[in-house]
Write an enzyme that holds these catalytic residues in place. Structure first.
Site, PDB file in Angstrom:
ATOM      1  CD  GLU A 190      70.011  17.370  40.424  1.00  0.00           C
ATOM      2  OE1 GLU A 190      71.240  17.357  40.341  1.00  0.00           O
ATOM      3  OE2 GLU A 190      69.365  18.378  40.784  1.00  0.00           O
ATOM      4  CG  ASP A 246      70.442  18.429  43.948  1.00  0.00           C
ATOM      5  OD1 ASP A 246      69.681  17.680  44.563  1.00  0.00           O
ATOM      6  OD2 ASP A 246      71.564  18.078  43.553  1.00  0.00           O
ATOM      7  CE1 TYR A 268      72.181  19.512  46.654  1.00  0.00           C
ATOM      8  CE2 TYR A 268      73.005  21.759  46.864  1.00  0.00           C
ATOM      9  CZ  TYR A 268      72.602  20.697  46.072  1.00  0.00           C
ATOM     10  OH  TYR A 268      72.615  20.817  44.709  1.00  0.00           O
TER      11      TYR A 268
END
Length: 702
Positions: free
Chosen positions: A9, A105, A302
């Protein structure tokens, strides 16, 4: 030789993956090596096209062209990302590329970002999915050893695409509809409008609040203070006080109860944003950006997660991180700490990503070398892990009820039995520069060192006093309380299995708040978020269907089923299109009074030196109301810009009133120094207004 094309990403994520895979050959827009080509999307490279792409008639906003319902959806590559899209497209078409790996992601939006690029580039090559929650080397290696067939995520993409199209249809049509009706750009959205409604409702509750006086009679009994129930009349309180001072107090009951305050859960993104706002004053967007930066530096897992638990297999990882934190965080020095990580583990409560915790990279990192804001977030996440793994806080609550002058009085106290996690929290807070805002429910009873009481015990003529109090209105929302409200909104109507609950997602709530501020519907006053006049008006004119969180609940229920493959995407979209049609039909016209609702109020700052008409403040200038008069003062006038002075309305008002304005801190290009001075209006009646300056050189600023 053939390559696998890995698409991440962001560039930083691609670089981390490349290092793990052993790819070192840096090219223009990608990295090559070890049988891999690793590139990136730079966020949303491709998106749904604007309405104007569907025909000339949609370039101008008009009621007659509504609703806009695309039959064949179009996609647009972001204007500033054309080069990177071409690089990805060319890489996908290379004959030596055998497959494409989606390393965006792991979640609904990450799936959407990759698929838009994959489809618009016309790629037909096999795709596989990398699904990880941490950027640590071990997690990346494990993820590449367990790549999934991309087709398994088709339902997830279908739900993401439905969400994007539905937001487009309702957002575009509702925004154009109400903007055309009221003659002002009014941004309407499925998430931001109900969020605005919560702020408007809170503001109305504060504005309409009627303060009321009330009183307590307080008795001093055996070293403790016992208070009466609320008394509304001062005379009644004074009468009771007098009666008590001449009476006997009797202990009616004494209750001892052991209570436990469980450790807090680990952070999901929303709870991290709330706590960072409360402790450090960071906005939700600032916290997300800082957490994302730490994730890309491999120091934090994350961040865009709505889970507060770790998976069952992460016990060893959590224990290892806790041990690292004990050695790294100053407030843990000298603490005898044995973490219990078992309560942090529950795979059933982890959807896409587990809770936010620091990573093992922490052991190799000098915290002092990090920017202060990043360090604050990393320490906050680490502290929460330690709190969550610490012992519960236990105490004995004591409640004593007395009878005096035929009224009951209550004294409360507590004795701490085990400080537990609250001792760690106390140590952490002691290291903070500023005292955090109190929690809304932070009303703990203070410790009470009172002599023991016994039922039936009597106390003659106790000392008494009256204390006066005012009822208080609800507090304005700040980002911490608004995020909590967004997270809870509509939950009673949402499927417990829904991927997203509340208004927005953990990743989008910050952007929603920022958009409301940028659109002029909400303003920040310190930490407070206050709706503007336009914000209040917008909520008033919109239908309940657009201001209620129930719409989001209904959508999320449907999207959850689509992601599971148990609901039809086409049926969902047909329902959204019908909603857009009905919305336009419901608002055919407005009364003349309603049309004036959003008319800008002009701010008069003085009288025109040429025609004596009113001078108003505009966005870029101060202008005369008389269209035949050419008088105007521009805010970006070169005179002020060269002197590094903002041409404020206060300066403009003084110039119009007196022909001169005293200004502090004017920079002088000639001397390269800063002085206090006086600006003179030197209007000659021409097209442009002139200014002169008198420098007070005896007030040179250093």
């Amino acid at each position: 030789m053939s390559y696998a094309l890995v698409i991440a990403e962001k560039p930083s994520v691609a670089q981390t993956i490349a290092a793990v895979l052993g790819a070192k050959g840096k090219k223009d827009g990608y990295i090559e090596g070890a049988d891999y080509l690793i590139s990136w999307c730079v966020g949303h490279l491709v998106g749904l096209s604007e309405a104007a792409a569907y025909g000339e008639q949609y370039k101008k906003w008009s009621y007659e062209t509504l609703p806009i319902l695309p039959q064949e959806w179009k996609y647009t590559v972001a204007a500033d990302k054309q080069k990177q899209f071409k690089i990805l497209k060319d890489l996908m078409r290379r004959t030596d590329v055998s497959e494409v790996i989606n390393a965006c992601d792991a979640g609904r939006e990450g799936e959407l970002i990759f698929r838009f690029v994959y489809h618009v580039a016309g790629c037909k090559k096999p795709m596989r999915r990398l699904w990880i929650s941490s950027m640590e080397d071990a997690a990346i290696k494990k993820g590449f050893n367990a790549l999934k067939d991309g087709r398994e995520y088709a339902p997830l993409f279908a739900s993401a695409l439905c969400r994007a199209k539905a937001d487009w249809l309702i957002g575009i049509n509702a925004t154009r509809l109400f903007s055309c009706l009221y003659g002002k750009t009014l941004n309407v959205g499925r998430v931001q409008t109900p969020t605005l409604k919560m702020l408007v409702d809170r503001d109305a509750a504060i504005t309409g609040f009627q303060k009321e006086k009330y009183y307590h009679v307080r008795l001093s009994i055996g070293g403790a203070e016992a208070a009466s129930a609320r008394i509304r009349a001062a005379e009644e309180a004074d009468t009771l006080k007098t009666a008590c001072e001449a009476s006997q107090a009797v202990c009616l009951s004494l209750t001892r109860e052991k209570k436990t305050v469980a450790p807090p859960r680990l952070f999901d993104l929303t709870s991290l944003q709330r706590e960072a706002n409360r402790i450090h004053g960071y906005t939700a967007k600032q916290t997300l950006d800082l957490a994302q930066s730490l994730y890309e530096k491999r120091l934090l897992t994350y961040p865009r997660t709505d889970s507060a638990f770790l998976t069952d297999d992460m016990g060893g990882t959590a224990a290892g991180i806790a041990a690292l934190l004990c050695g790294k965080l100053p407030f843990m020095q000298g603490v005898d700490f044995s973490p219990d990580v078992s309560r942090l583990l529950d795979s059933k409560k982890v959807s896409d990503h587990h809770a936010i915790i620091p990573t093992a990279e922490l052991g190799k990192t000098d915290l002092a070398a990090l920017p202060e804001s990043e360090r604050n977030i990393l320490i906050l996440a680490g502290a929460r892990l330690l709190f969550a793994a610490a012992e519960p806080h236990t105490f004995e609550a004591v409640t004593v009820v007395f009878m005096c002058a035929d009224k009951e009085f209550t004294a409360k106290g507590k004795t701490v039995l085990c400080a537990g996690w609250k001792e760690l929290e106390r140590r952490y807070r002691a290291t903070l520069k500023a005292k955090p805002d109190a929690e809304d429910d932070d009303n703990e009873v203070l410790e009470l060192d009172a002599p023991p009481f016994a039922e039936g015990q009597t106390f003659d003529r106790p000392a008494a006093r009256v204390t006066a109090h005012d009822t208080t209105p609800p507090k304005p929302h700040n980002e911490a309380t608004l995020l909590s409200a967004m997270e809870r909104a509509g939950n009673e109507d949402t499927d417990p299995d829904a991927e997203r609950r509340g208004l927005g997602t953990p990743a989008t709530r910050a952007a929603v708040i920022e958009k409301l501020v940028k659109s002029g519907f909400v303003q920040r006053k310190g930490k407070q978020l206050i709706p503007t006049t336009d914000g209040n008006n917008l909520v008033c004119v919109l239908p309940d269907s657009l201001t209620s969180p129930q719409l989001t609940a209904q959508w999320e229920n449907a999207l959850t089923q689509i992601a599971k493959g148990t609901a039809d995407p086409d049926s969902f979209m047909h329902g959204i299109e019908e909603m857009a049609r009905e919305l336009v039909k419901a608002y055919p016209s407005l009364s003349d009074t309603d049309k004036e609702r959003f008319k800008d109020e002009k701010h008069v700052i003085g009288n025109c030196p040429r025609c004596c008409g009113n001078v108003y403040e505009g966005k870029k200038n101060y202008y005369c109301e008389n269209k035949d008069c050419a008088f105007v003062m521009w805010k970006n006038d070169r005179f002020f810009e060269e002197r590094k002075t903002a041409f404020t309305s206060k300066i403009a008002a003084a110039l119009l009133k007196n022909g001169k304005a005293k200004v502090k801190g004017i920079y002088s290009p000639k001397t390269d120094k800063t002085y206090d001075g006086t600006v003179l209006l030197a209007d000659t009646g021409g097209k442009y207004v002139n200014y002169r300056i008198t420098i007070q050189r005896d007030k040179e600023l250093t």
